[in-house]
Design an enzyme around this catalytic site. Structure first.
Site, PDB file in Angstrom:
ATOM      1  N   HIS A 101      -2.026   3.280   6.586  1.00 20.66           N
ATOM      2  CA  HIS A 101      -2.963   2.188   6.883  1.00 20.66           C
ATOM      3  C   HIS A 101      -4.400   2.699   6.790  1.00 20.66           C
ATOM      4  CE1 HIS A 101      -4.923  -1.140   8.881  1.00 20.66           C
ATOM      5  NE2 HIS A 101      -5.438  -0.290   9.748  1.00 20.66           N
ATOM      6  N   TYR A 111       6.811   4.197  11.237  1.00 16.82           N
ATOM      7  CA  TYR A 111       7.269   2.809  11.306  1.00 16.82           C
ATOM      8  C   TYR A 111       7.979   2.305  10.062  1.00 16.82           C
ATOM      9  CZ  TYR A 111       2.620   2.200   9.175  1.00 16.82           C
ATOM     10  OH  TYR A 111       1.511   2.309   8.373  1.00 16.82           O
ATOM     11  N   ARG A 119       0.869  -1.188   0.000  1.00  9.96           N
ATOM     12  CA  ARG A 119       0.000   0.000   0.000  1.00  9.96           C
ATOM     13  C   ARG A 119       0.894   1.221   0.000  1.00  9.96           C
ATOM     14  NH1 ARG A 119       0.557   1.573   5.432  1.00  9.96           N
ATOM     15  NH2 ARG A 119       0.215  -0.126   6.906  1.00  9.96           N
TER      16      ARG A 119
HETATM   17  C1  LIG Z   1      -9.561  -8.758  15.666  1.00 12.17           C
HETATM   18  C2  LIG Z   1      -8.979  -7.449  15.307  1.00 12.17           C
HETATM   19  N1  LIG Z   1      -7.852  -7.047  15.917  1.00 12.17           N
HETATM   20  C3  LIG Z   1      -7.312  -5.852  15.637  1.00 12.17           C
HETATM   21  C4  LIG Z   1      -7.880  -5.018  14.709  1.00 12.17           C
HETATM   22  C5  LIG Z   1      -7.268  -3.635  14.425  1.00 12.17           C
HETATM   23  N2  LIG Z   1      -6.681  -3.614  13.079  1.00 12.17           N
HETATM   24  C6  LIG Z   1      -7.371  -3.138  12.038  1.00 12.17           C
HETATM   25  S1  LIG Z   1      -6.528  -3.344  10.591  1.00 12.17           S
HETATM   26  C7  LIG Z   1      -5.220  -4.054  11.379  1.00 12.17           C
HETATM   27  C8  LIG Z   1      -4.057  -4.532  10.573  1.00 12.17           C
HETATM   28  C9  LIG Z   1      -4.461  -5.520   9.524  1.00 12.17           C
HETATM   29  O1  LIG Z   1      -3.362  -5.877   8.741  1.00 12.17           O
HETATM   30  P1  LIG Z   1      -3.496  -6.789   7.474  1.00 12.17           P
HETATM   31  O2  LIG Z   1      -4.262  -8.015   7.786  1.00 12.17           O
HETATM   32  O3  LIG Z   1      -2.136  -6.982   6.916  1.00 12.17           O
HETATM   33  O4  LIG Z   1      -4.394  -5.959   6.427  1.00 12.17           O
HETATM   34  P2  LIG Z   1      -4.081  -4.524   5.801  1.00 12.17           P
HETATM   35  O5  LIG Z   1      -4.653  -3.519   6.732  1.00 12.17           O
HETATM   36  O6  LIG Z   1      -2.608  -4.417   5.619  1.00 12.17           O
HETATM   37  O7  LIG Z   1      -4.821  -4.515   4.510  1.00 12.17           O
HETATM   38  C10 LIG Z   1      -5.444  -4.112  12.753  1.00 12.17           C
HETATM   39  C11 LIG Z   1      -4.487  -4.632  13.720  1.00 12.17           C
HETATM   40  C12 LIG Z   1      -9.058  -5.467  14.092  1.00 12.17           C
HETATM   41  N3  LIG Z   1      -9.690  -4.725  13.170  1.00 12.17           N
HETATM   42  N4  LIG Z   1      -9.569  -6.679  14.396  1.00 12.17           N
END
Ligand SMILES: Cc1ncc(C[n+]2csc(CCOP(=O)(O)OP(=O)(O)O)c2C)c(N)n1
Ligand SMILES: Cc1ncc(C[n+]2csc(CCOP(=O)(O)OP(=O)(O)O)c2C)c(N)n1
Ligand SMILES: [Mg+2]
Ligand SMILES: [Mg+2]
Lengths: 372, 327, 372, 327
Positions: free
Chosen positions: A271, A280, A267
């Site tokens: 985020h 980071y 990306r």
């Molecule tokens: C169960 C849960 N824990 C924590 C979060 C907070 N959170 C939202 S997005 C994210 C990171 C997700 O990373 P990834 O799976 O790599 O997807 P990306 O955002 O990079 O598309 C986190 C920790 C959440 N939404 N759900």
């Protein structure tokens, strides 16, 4: 201390994992050259891919601006991941069910969700969770990895009823650490369900790099744990993504079960608009690198241009079209008017129980309305 | 010496001081290291204490809480951050089946001193599932303590007490007041005791019992009622939700004879019911009117376009006070 | 339908998983012959293994009887799995932490838990969760797979403090389907923690056979998903189990991280005394097959006998000793007297809060006692 | 025609009839197929309906509930068995974050018609974590309904209603009365409506409000109090715990002026508190005494050697009645 024997055994084991699993399949190189078969994609389809990606990027950039202006709330941009989303969604049929996350609105829109609904979602409006009649797109899933199981269940339902379609779940690299990822792949494997697990490995879960997220070098190799196929593709190569999903879909509808696809991507931005990636990672350098060296749209343009499937004039028209469509969608979203607080009492259950009727009246009264 | 700090800064300071004070303390959670946590509650701590004290974990809440239990069994004091309260759901088994029960089942042989911090509550235009307020789940689980600070001073002092507590503490931080105001916060280590409520406004006519972000809303309502009606409402910030400060609640209600419970969690089977029941059981004869609950409605916390309508408002609290006073 | 290309690709992928991972390491054959190196195990150690297994089987059989007589409650027997539990536990050091399940009391006792405490546990007494001072055995874990994470955390604590010991978690084949299994292995891999994940694959999770439990042919291969070593051993071969754990332990204390061990075994009896295995498997045939062809104790006896490390007279003495010890343990457990209901108010917290003091008084009063 | 059936047989019959009646109904859970479930609630059903209707799943509760949500989205009606209630904990995220919220967030576009059945409660000398009673968690979650039958007749009729309900229903089956007694149960399909309580004993002096296995204990206490004291206690079996039958509760209390709530779940923040609060809010002026709660103590459900002391006993209920009558 490790015994001699122990060390030798360990080394054999580590080598035993086939390197094939870590290979990244690529068809369309960054320089626009093609290195694999593409006969399955007719030229018009390629142009369609391109137009969708242009439109999606236009939408995404505009949303970031609108968020800054306060017209929408916190927003999760996908810029850089267009090929993974568009390429995969275009490989689906209308009868397939899609389970996206908060970052997969490009895929959702290709599969039929309206742009206006996506905007409503980011405006904090529950209407944005709804999809148009006949469009098989579930609302964005926020709790990580949970929706993989919904795809499993939906695929199960289709199997039990003899429907020949697939369920596809989109998720990120971080999602592969959650227990639900494991349970979903295991269920899909045990029951041989027509599910496509499409992971966009964009290298980060918010701030956490994949190397820290996971004990495995790749996500594709996790398929070994379920004896299902795992494929790692260049996620910025729209042809490769399209092919991987097409093949996974063929397997699925043929009754051969699920596939795990890892689309390696990045990306470009934050985020979400609430995130500051400079905290980071070397955001400027990384973002620039991917933009200039691995952009999904640029490489397709190079390819199309060389085959006379693209022209600067058309590009201009497409860009203009994109801008207009995005603006139109915002108009449509705004036309929804102010949100009705009383609507929160609807659809808690199919029928309204006494306590909600009472609470609804309380809200009405406290807002100075008459009791209904 | 004290400086004016936001609540989230007070939280950060408590973590900083306990990391310095006790080498058994380790932090773990998602994005708490180099990113300093999504609300900056751990900002700079990894630089100061290293990645063995401030641990970025994989994205797996059961994994985080389960690992923290093991860390605690191994003699450390883990302070976990759950990014938003609803994301504790996948970790509830670890919390309910283990953290809360370990001391009891091992007859005191193994305790699980740990703190689970989680930003919680609505009012900051968060996405779906970023605004839940499910404190009742924890209060219903024997073996857990539940703490919610209502201001920066208490946030720091309560968090320090929580980290020093030998039992697992769920520490909920109201995001709505993370940066809503600054308050004088003393430097250095100090404790606000767990289990003690705080009267944040004295009054003789009616007791408003509340906690977290609702304390401010309740105070505004109380002020307005005094101006408009001349009624003097006492406002009690509960601070610890389990075990509650029975004496403080009863003392206030015995004085005023009227009470209102305000919380942003769903009304049905919310913690307000427990407080109403406590008063009913122990001070029924003092009551001059039914105790009303002004709470979040029994609907899934809606998306943010209407979240302010979901939350108890000053308006609704005032109506509750009026109805109770005029009963 | 699968395209030609798709089919070819799939086949390559399926082959890519190394067959090594599915091999079952064996040292001691069922006929008592040795097929691999055993220099690491001195003869006295072998006799110790044998005595422990005899004792444990004696204990287990007696418990099933006691349950029928109502002297203990529902009980989970481990008969058939003695080699997996004894062989692994004997490979540990006192400084290692053990996290057993409800079926791993043999392992727990080898590691220092007392027989009387195990009995108290199955008599429904919380005292049975306690282990003697200095003995690093946690109480039996009932919620499946959850304790794998505790082992991870404890290993983490030891790593952070520079202690050189390991944490070992015992679990069954069914446990590998739970999300916590995945999260634990991933955490252990990411942080390279000294954990041994010891799975006793006894082929069934209550009634569900492994083929239905899991999408993978083996459990060992799931290690690939975390790039950690996975080993599959004959779980009824006490030498093989001992060696696998010894090596895993060496790796762990050398800082090389976790190992997943799959010990293939079989429980002869019911899941618990409340279970009726004839409902879901050909219990008589299967049980007989394993007993006569793959028994862990019989094969070690054959081996020892041939090397003059065993005699019928000694066997008799050991059996008698076992019977006496088991009887003694029951006496000790009974000596605990009646359970004190008021004890349930202790240890909810380190200090008793007002509401528990009040409830304790209520109980006292309702039982006709004086308020304390 | 009706025959005397145990509660667990009544459950089995409801499943059987709905499998026959509606081909969208599928069962899934651990050991429910060839083993017929650990309590035999699905005995013989796989033989009758095949493994596509009665599905043995891997051992993963989040997986089971999550898959069931997908099945429901796909037009089926999954009836899930969780082997014992505490083992639902790993699946709570699926239940709270999805099943309960899907209809609301999609504005009615997608419902999740499903039933989660779970044996629950103490009193059968089960191992650790086989005896929990955490119904309050579900009652606090908007979007879920919570049902507990107190006898075989209701078990069958309520389960049929639950399967036919368009919303997710948590259906808790008290193991203590699975086989404690038989009762006449009509053949064929019939419904007991969700949301309606049942007066199982009429009385004018005091209302005992309870559910599940406690109904029998309460009845015994009521009989004893009538014999010993001549007090006529009404016993109300709530049957649906959310949403509760407000009218039935208020009608009874307005008649008797005194109430006692009995449940085996932990007292603090248990569902008893909600009922006390409801009465307080809507019928305070009828009350002649505080409403007492006779409940499980606020300790982790202890191992079975002392579980009977944990549970509300006839003795404790009688004391509660006496205190309330003599207030
Ligand atoms: C169960 C849960 N824990 C924590 C979060 C907070 N959170 C939202 S997005 C994210 C990171 C997700 O990373 P990834 O799976 O790599 O997807 P990306 O955002 O990079 O598309 C986190 C920790 C959440 N939404 N759900
Ligand atoms: C979370 C959870 N779900 C369900 C159960 C009920 N249960 C107890 S043992 C068991 C089967 C376990 O099988 P396996 O992991 O193979 O271990 P084994 O009993 O064969 O040793 C089940 C389903 C439980 N204890 N915990
Ligand atoms: Mg990512
Ligand atoms: Mg097993």
């Amino acid at each position: 201390m490790l015994t001699e024997h122990g060390r030798a055994q360990l080394q054999t084991q580590m080598k035993a994992h086939s390197p094939r699993l870590y290979e990244e399949l690529q068809v369309l190189r960054s320089d626009g050259e093609v290195t694999g078969p593409i006969d399955d994609i007719p030229p018009e389809r390629m142009r369609e891919m391109y137009r969708w990606m242009v439109l999606m990027r236009g939408f995404d950039k505009k949303c970031v601006t609108w968020q800054r202006q306060g017209r929408i709330g916190t927003y999760a941009p996908f810029e850089g991941q267009e090929a993974a989303q568009v390429g995969s969604a275009l490989a689906l049929s209308n009868s397939d069910w899609m389970f996206p996350t908060y970052r997969d609105h490009a895929a959702a829109m290709v599969h039929g969700q309206t742009m206006a609904n996506v905007l409503l979602y980011w405006m904090g409006r529950m209407e944005g969770c709804v999809s148009p009649p006949g469009v098989r797109v579930l609302p964005p899933c926020v709790p990580i990895a949970t929706h993989l199981l919904h795809a499993v269940g939906l695929a199960f339902a289709m199997t039990l009823r003899g429907e020949r379609a697939v369920a596809i779940a989109y998720f990120g690299d971080g999602a592969t650490s959650e227990g639900d990822f494991h349970e979903a792949l295991n269920f899909a494997g045990v029951f041989r369900l027509p599910v496509i697990f499409l992971c966009q490995n964009n290298g980060y879960a918010i701030s956490v790099p994949f190397s820290r997220q996971s004990a495995s070098r790749t996500i594709a190799q996790r398929a070994v744990a379920y004896d299902i196929p795992g494929v790692r593709v260049d996620g910025n190569d729209v042809f490769a993504v399209h092919r991987a999903v097409t093949q996974a879909r063929e397997r699925a509808v043929a009754g051969l079960g699920p596939t795990l696809i890892e689309a390696v991507t990045f990306r470009y931005g934050a985020h979400t608009t609430a995130d500051d990636p400079t905290r980071y990672r070397d955001q400027r350098r990384l973002s620039e690198e991917w933009r200039t060296q691995r952009d999904p749209i640029a490489r397709l343009r190079l390819y199309l241009e060389r085959r006379d499937l693209w022209s600067a004039r058309e590009e201009e028209a497409w860009q203009a079209e994109a801008a207009a469509l995005v603006e139109e969608a915002m108009q449509e979203a705004m036309a929804a008017g102010a949100a009705d607080p009383l609507a929160m009492f609807q659809h808690v259950y199919a029928d309204e129980p006494w306590h909600l009727a009472k609470q609804r009246r309380e809200m009405l009264e406290s807002r100075g309305g008459a009791s209904a | 010496m004290s400086r004016a700090l936001h609540l989230v800064q007070a939280v950060r300071e408590a973590l900083d001081l306990k990391l310095a004070d006790d080498e058994r303390v380790v932090l773990l959670g998602e994005d708490i290291g180099v990113n300093g946590s999504v609300f900056r509650a751990t900002d700079g701590l990894i630089a100061k204490y290293g990645e063995h004290r401030v641990i970025d974990t994989p994205l797996a809440e059961s994994g985080i809480i389960g690992t923290a239990i093991g860390l605690a069994l191994g003699g450390l004091i883990p302070v976990v951050e759950i990014q938003f309260l609803a994301f504790i759901f996948p970790g509830l088994e670890q919390l309910f089946s283990h953290a809360a029960r370990m001391r009891h089942r091992t007859r005191g042989q193994f305790g699980v001193p740990m703190v689970i911090r989680a930003p919680y509550g609505a009012g900051i235009r968060g996405p779906e599932l970023h605004s839940e307020s499910v404190e009742a789940l924890f209060a219903h689980t024997p073996g857990l303590k539940v703490v919610v600070p209502g201001d920066p001073h208490d946030a720091k002092g309560l968090l320090i007490s929580a980290i020093e507590d030998p039992d697992p503490v769920v520490f909920l931080e109201p995001t709505r007041i993370y940066r809503a105001f600054r308050e004088a916060v003393p430097e250095g280590l100090y404790r606000v005791p767990i289990g003690k409520a705080k009267v944040v406004r004295e009054g003789e006519d009616l007791s408003v019992i509340t906690w977290g972000a609702m304390v401010r809303t309740a105070l505004r309502a109380a002020q307005r009622m005094e101006q408009e009606r001349g009624w003097r409402c006492e406002v009690v910030d509960l601070r610890t939700l389990h075990p509650v400060d029975r004496d403080a609640i009863l003392a206030s209600v015995q004085k005023t004879g009227r009470a209102l419970v305000v919380h942003e969690a769903h009304r049905t089977a919310g913690l307000g019911a427990e407080i109403v029941s406590l008063i009913n059981e122990e001070a029924l004869l003092y009551l001059q009117a039914p105790i009303r609950r002004i709470a979040g409605y029994d609907v899934p916390v809606p998306m943010f376009a209407v979240e302010d309508d979901y939350l108890p408002t000053e308006e609704r609290i005032c109506r509750g006070i009026e109805e109770t006073m005029q009963f």
